[in-house]
Design an enzyme around this catalytic site. Structure first.
Site, short mmCIF file in Angstrom:
data_model
loop_
_atom_site.label_atom_id
_atom_site.label_comp_id
_atom_site.label_asym_id
_atom_site.label_seq_id
_atom_site.Cartn_x
_atom_site.Cartn_y
_atom_site.Cartn_z
N HIS A 319 0.87 -1.19 0.00
CA HIS A 319 0.00 0.00 0.00
C HIS A 319 0.90 1.22 0.00
O HIS A 319 1.80 1.32 0.82
CB HIS A 319 -0.91 -0.01 1.24
CG HIS A 319 -2.02 0.97 1.15
ND1 HIS A 319 -1.81 2.34 1.16
CD2 HIS A 319 -3.35 0.81 1.02
CE1 HIS A 319 -2.98 2.96 1.06
NE2 HIS A 319 -3.93 2.05 0.96
N ARG A 339 -6.35 10.39 -0.07
CA ARG A 339 -6.08 10.92 -1.42
C ARG A 339 -7.37 11.09 -2.21
O ARG A 339 -7.51 12.03 -3.00
CB ARG A 339 -5.09 10.00 -2.15
CG ARG A 339 -3.65 10.19 -1.71
CD ARG A 339 -2.70 9.16 -2.31
NE ARG A 339 -2.88 7.86 -1.67
CZ ARG A 339 -2.88 6.70 -2.32
NH1 ARG A 339 -2.70 6.68 -3.63
NH2 ARG A 339 -3.04 5.58 -1.66
#
Lengths: 533, 227
Positions: A319, A339
């Site tokens: 990740h 994000r």
């Protein structure tokens, strides 16, 4: 405030460029740029970190070295350690693993009217499902469709997934959300019931459904509650250590071990579902992990030893945004939703170095490049990291957005004095997900008859890279599917009469003749974190 | 040299480096954890812990994986707490006041001491969400309790014997299923899929995936991405 003054100084650079960076729309990489980046910087491409298997159905294939050691390790038992003629448990469907897939399978098997039982080495809900923060994908908006979801998932997985599995994943997605909602799972909605959805890396439509940043926890605790309401037996702190076969080589149960007393028990079943999850706690290539304590690849070992093949066991997901600092939460997940909500990735100079919503493998490789070849990472006592400019979220969407949409992140960093509304955070890739796993068919069956697999332990759904939000979806869609199919199969199977563990000796012989037998006890069950003195 | 701190695990003194969490300090001391350790990231509630700093009167509740050690910390983990979960059939209950009265009548014995709130490892206003549950205000109870990890420290401190996390769990399921607005576009899409309107398109994509991947690659690389 950071405890290290230098970091507070560097964070000011990020703040100065925030307004300009917020307006920026970074270009996405071309297919060629992505391929070149992955080949040079993604951990899956580091040859020295893999071992070619010398025994078993995937002989000749490479897998991460730590996994090879377990796949070719020593069984924890001998056939003579247990009395297979007097099972301690008798059930129709035995489910190994108490995460999202196992719980979903149990509910559907129960719904189908057969006897289901869950065994789990920790507690029900101690699973990666509980920790999934960002959300779950489903193409249920008017501008979206299962076909668009298919292209995103298949392309994001580098065109390597099994198409029929992707088809199942995306066409059953809206129904999965509806099923959860009807069980009482809360989703973020507008006042008129419209789902609040966002992008994830690599999605072409905003189809990420969430329950704040506790999406997986909200799903898992509801499934657990439902399993208990239904009275489905859950045998906790009890690990499966070997699959039991019948005389015809079909799965017929498992040998269980009480994690506290080490007592061995025999569970007999008509069908068995492996839903044991992933492998982050093997710390491939020395990476920290976002996974729960029990993520030790047990299901891959259990299945492999009885002849179930693996697919894409060499592809792992790092990740992009694991916590890079402080040390107490090093490697912990910073949800991609940060994000999705508009925070960008920024280097030591305060410059945005990529589009923040490329797929995870590309984003992770890009962060690694920024910290190595380009040498624009931020150095801490834990290594290099890049900034994730969280205050940009409220700069764009207004005050209060962070507390409302990502409260877990606010709390996690807040405990260490870092206010993510005011200060950017440091991130670096963390071992997150096993893209591959036991090779399954569209009914979740493996190569061994009456043996099924669902959830992270299964392979083929995500190809060589999984998109955000397709894992929570996978555990629900394929967990339910495994429960239904294994229940249906169990209805046509008689209680197995002759149970055997002959496969242990057979596999040992194969290992010995290949000259690879090692003393590592497998499955691993729990990582070894106690300090040796 | 590392700065070493004195902590007391179940009353026994250990010297461990500063900067560790209670959980990693236990591992540093040599414990192989089986119980009291789950996600290690603050989501599962497995590592409920009670501590007191030597010489102080206040008792603290925390998650061992999310709490940095301090000098003089007396630590007792609470790897299991007997919460009382009542069972029900989700499709047969209604979001009215009766359901809470029937399933969790002890919430009406709350004496308002607020010990639950003070003990909460997630800093939730536990007593407030119990008050909402008492009044049948499940939407508010769900929102106020949303971040609960069901560790049970609140209940360990409750003189009325309330199992707060289970009360909140019921409220959230009632809210999610019955009170929150229904989603029309979701129901529409499920119907469309069941009617088979995507079948042909999906079959075409699956056959392309086998026979002409290049075509799919072009579609993927040139797809329109929603802003």
């Amino acid at each position: 405030m950071y405890k290290i003054d230098k970091l507070n100084e560097l964070a000011k650079v990020v703040a100065e460029k925030r307004a300009a960076n917020a307006d920026l729309e970074p270009t996405r990489m071309t297919a060629e740029e992505k391929d070149a980046l992955l080949a040079e910087f993604h951990p899956d491409y580091k040859d020295g970190e893999f071992t070619v298997l010398s025994a078993g159905v995937n002989k000749g294939d490479k897998v991460p070295t730590q996994l090879a050691e377990l796949l070719q390790g020593s069984s924890r038992i001998s056939a003579s350690d247990v009395d297979l003629s007097a099972p301690d448990f008798d059930t129709d469907v035995l489910i190994i693993g108490g995460g999202g897939a196992g719980a979903s399978a149990a509910i559907e098997a129960d719904e189908a009217g057969v006897k289901a039982m869950i065994v789990t080495k920790l507690r029900i809900g101690d699973a990666n499902t509980m920790m999934a923060e960002g959300g779950i994908q489903a193409a249920d908006k008017p501008n979206d469709s299962p076909a668009i979801h298919f292209i995103d998932a298949f392309g994001g997985g580098h065109f390597a997934a099994k198409p029929e599995l992707v088809n199942k994943l995306v066409t059953k997605a809206p129904e999965a959300i509806q099923w959860l909602n009807k069980l009482g799972v809360e989703f973020d909605k507008e006042e008129d019931g419209t789902m609040v959805t966002t992008h994830g890396g690599g999605t072409s439509r905003k189809r990420m459904h969430a329950a704040k940043d506790y999406s997986g926890a909200e799903i898992m605790r509801t499934l657990r509650d439902e399993v208990i309401n239904r009275g489905i037996p859950v045998i906790d702190f009890t690990a499966a250590v070997e699959i039991i076969l019948d005389e015809n080589g079909k799965a017929a149960g498992a040998v269980l071990m009480n994690m506290e007393t080490k007592e061995l028990l025999v569970a007999r079943a008509k069908t068995v579902i492996i839903a044991t999850g992933g492998a982050g706690r093997l710390h491939y290539q020395g990476f920290p992990t976002s996974n729960h304590y029990g993520a030790t690849a047990d299901g891959l070992v259990l299945g492999y030893r009885v002849g179930a093949s693996l697919l894409y066991a060499d592809t792992l997901q790092y990740h992009p945004t694991g916590t890079g600092y402080p040390e107490q939460i090093f490697g912990a997940l910073v949800t991609e939703k940060v994000r999705s909500l508009g925070a960008k990735l920024v280097n030591i100079n305060g410059d945005v170095f990529m589009h923040p919503l490329e797929t995870r493998d590309v984003t992770a490789a890009s962060i690694i490049r920024e910290c190595t070849a380009r040498d624009k990472g931020i150095e801490t006592n834990l290594g290099k990291a890049v900034w994730l400019d969280t205050p940009m979220i409220e700069y764009k969407h207004g005050e209060g957005t962070i507390e409302k949409r990502i409260p877990a992140m606010l709390r996690m960093f807040g405990k260490y004095g870092i206010d993510i509304r005011k200060e950017p955070i440091l991130v670096y890739p963390t071992l997150h997900y096993q893209n591959g796993g036991l090779n399954i068919n569209v009914d979740c069956s493996t190569d061994v008859e009456n043996l099924y697999a669902a959830g992270e332990v299964a392979g083929g759904i995500h190809g060589r890279n999984r998109l955000m939000g397709n894992s929570l979806l996978d555990v629900i869609v394929f967990g339910r599917n495994a429960g239904m199919c294994a229940a249906e199969k169990a209805k046509g199977v008689n209680t197995p009469d002759k149970l055997t563990l002959n496969h242990i000796e057979k596999f040992n012989t194969e290992l010995e003749s290949a000259g690879v037998k090692n003393e590592t006890a497998s499955p691993m069950l729990l990582p070894h974190y106690a300090r040796k003195k | 040299m590392e700065n070493m701190l004195n902590i007391y695990l179940f009353g026994k003194k250990y010297q461990v480096p500063s900067g560790l969490t209670i959980m990693t300090a236990m591992e540093y001391a040599g414990y192989e954890l089986v119980r009291g350790c789950g996600c290690r990231n603050g989501f599962c509630g497995a590592c409920a812990t009670i501590y007191r700093i030597k010489g102080e009167s206040q008792l603290h509740g925390c998650l061992a994986c999310q709490t940095e050690i301090e000098e003089g910390m007396y630590v007792a983990t609470l790897p299991f707490f007997p919460l009382e979960k009542r069972v029900y059939e989700i499709n047969e209950i209604k979001p009215d006041m009766q359901v809470m009265m029937q399933l969790y009548p002890e919430i009406y014995s709350c004496i308002g001491c607020n010990a639950c709130t003070k003990a909460c490892t997630q800093e939730l206003n536990v007593m407030q969400y119990i008050a909402y549950a008492q009044r049948g205000e499940y939407e508010k109870c769900a929102e106020e309790s949303f971040d609960c990890v069901m560790c049970g420290v609140c209940s360990s401190r409750c003189p009325a014997g309330i199992s707060h996390p289970q009360v909140a769990m019921l409220a959230r399921r009632l809210n999610g299923k019955y009170i929150a607005p229904e989603c029309e576009h979701l129901a529409d899409r499920v119907n469309e899929i069941n009617e088979g309107i995507y079948d042909e398109k999906m079959a075409e994509l699956m056959s392309k995936a086998v026979d002409s991947v290049q075509e799919l690659k072009d579609m993927y690389n040139h797809r329109d991405i929603e802003k």
